[in-house]
Design an enzyme around this catalytic site. Structure first.
Site, mmCIF file in Angstrom:
data_model
loop_
_atom_site.group_PDB
_atom_site.id
_atom_site.type_symbol
_atom_site.label_atom_id
_atom_site.label_comp_id
_atom_site.label_asym_id
_atom_site.label_seq_id
_atom_site.Cartn_x
_atom_site.Cartn_y
_atom_site.Cartn_z
ATOM 1 N N GLY A 196 59.419 43.714 -18.538
ATOM 2 C CA GLY A 196 58.029 44.193 -18.590
ATOM 3 C C GLY A 196 57.848 45.690 -18.423
ATOM 4 N N SER A 197 58.917 46.461 -18.595
ATOM 5 C CA SER A 197 58.749 47.913 -18.407
ATOM 6 C C SER A 197 57.856 48.512 -19.492
ATOM 7 C CB SER A 197 60.109 48.610 -18.359
ATOM 8 O OG SER A 197 60.758 48.552 -19.600
ATOM 9 N N ARG A 204 60.181 35.986 -28.911
ATOM 10 C CA ARG A 204 59.995 34.827 -29.795
ATOM 11 C C ARG A 204 59.537 35.332 -31.162
ATOM 12 N NH1 ARG A 204 62.318 30.870 -27.615
ATOM 13 N NH2 ARG A 204 61.210 29.495 -29.044
ATOM 14 N N HIS A 237 60.741 47.770 -30.928
ATOM 15 C CA HIS A 237 62.074 47.238 -31.247
ATOM 16 C C HIS A 237 63.113 48.314 -30.928
ATOM 17 C CE1 HIS A 237 65.080 44.805 -33.289
ATOM 18 N NE2 HIS A 237 65.505 45.916 -33.839
HETATM 19 C C1 GAR Z 1 62.696 46.451 -25.090
HETATM 20 O O1 GAR Z 1 63.816 47.282 -25.122
HETATM 21 C C2 GAR Z 1 62.274 46.072 -26.487
HETATM 22 O O2 GAR Z 1 62.580 47.050 -27.418
HETATM 23 C C3 GAR Z 1 63.072 44.820 -26.730
HETATM 24 O O3 GAR Z 1 63.083 44.151 -25.500
HETATM 25 C C4 GAR Z 1 63.042 45.102 -24.456
HETATM 26 C C5 GAR Z 1 62.007 44.686 -23.437
HETATM 27 O O4 GAR Z 1 62.092 45.474 -22.283
HETATM 28 N N1 GAR Z 1 62.462 44.027 -27.744
HETATM 29 C C6 GAR Z 1 63.152 43.383 -28.679
HETATM 30 O O5 GAR Z 1 64.361 43.387 -28.724
HETATM 31 C C7 GAR Z 1 62.313 42.637 -29.685
HETATM 32 N N2 GAR Z 1 63.110 42.216 -30.799
HETATM 33 P P1 GAR Z 1 60.923 45.398 -21.202
HETATM 34 O O6 GAR Z 1 60.690 43.922 -20.893
HETATM 35 O O7 GAR Z 1 61.431 46.155 -20.027
HETATM 36 O O8 GAR Z 1 59.700 46.056 -21.795
#
Ligand code: GAR
Length: 186
Positions: free
Chosen positions: A6-7, A85, A103
């Site tokens: 969730g950052s 998802r 992404h």
């Molecule tokens: C982020 O790095 C985002 O780019 C990636 O998940 C991470 C979530 O981090 N998303 C994907 O890979 C989507 N295909 P977070 O929960 O700390 O925001």
């Protein structure tokens, strides 16, 4: 919408609170009970709803529940901030041009799962992140903002991911603003 730590969700909330983004985060939806994003919502005082994908018959049913939650909260723009998802055309059609995803790669390179791992495996010297509008093809919608991050000698997945995330937190609020401006919401 968030599935994990969730950052990025927190970065959007803070951008709204420090005046960078003239918007309000009305609701967080998570699909994993007890995920970090839900904890952050509690600390930040943002309403949080759980739609656990395991309790739905399929992707379409999950997305219908998401749409109902967003409509009830009078949401104008939706951010997939680490939503792990695949979404259906139903959700995309309910929020046309209003669905932003972050992404961890320089799209159109390294779509899909583990963009950072794909970049390391390919041996590129420049990795990064992309904020884009969501279209039916995964990670292929209109690009709103990107940031490049050099791959350093001896970089591992965790180190490169951490530096990419710093840039994600910078470009995601910017991309939300750009998407909102395109729609005349700001
Ligand atoms: C982020 O790095 C985002 O780019 C990636 O998940 C991470 C979530 O981090 N998303 C994907 O890979 C989507 N295909 P977070 O929960 O700390 O925001």
């Amino acid at each position: 919408m968030a599935s994990g730590n969730g950052s990025n969700f927190e970065a959007v909330v803070l951008a709204c609170r420090n005046g960078q983004l003239a918007a309000e985060v009305a609701l967080l939806v998570v699909n994993n009970p007890g995920c970090g994003a839900a904890g952050r919502a509690g600390r930040l005082g943002i309403p949080c709803q759980l739609h656990d994908h395991r309790s739905f018959s399929g992707r379409g049913a999950l997305d219908q529940a998401l749409i109902a939650s967003f409509r009830a909260a009078r949401v104008e723009l939706v951010v997939m901030a680490g939503w792990m998802r695949i979404v259906t055309p139903t959700l995309i059609a309910a929020f046309p041009e209003r669905l932003v995803n972050i992404h961890p790669s320089l799209l159109p390179s390294f779509r899909g799962l583990d963009g950072v791992g794909q970049a390391l495996a390919a041996g590129v010297r420049l990795a990064g992140c992309t904020a884009h509008l969501v279209s039916e093809e995964v990670d292929a919608g209109r690009i709103l903002a990107q940031a490049a991050v050099p791959v350093l000698e001896g970089d591992d997945h965790a180190g490169l991911s951490a530096r990419i995330q710093v840039q994600e937190h910078r470009i995601l609020p910017l991309a939300v603003e750009l998407a909102a401006r395109r729609l005349g919401l700001l």
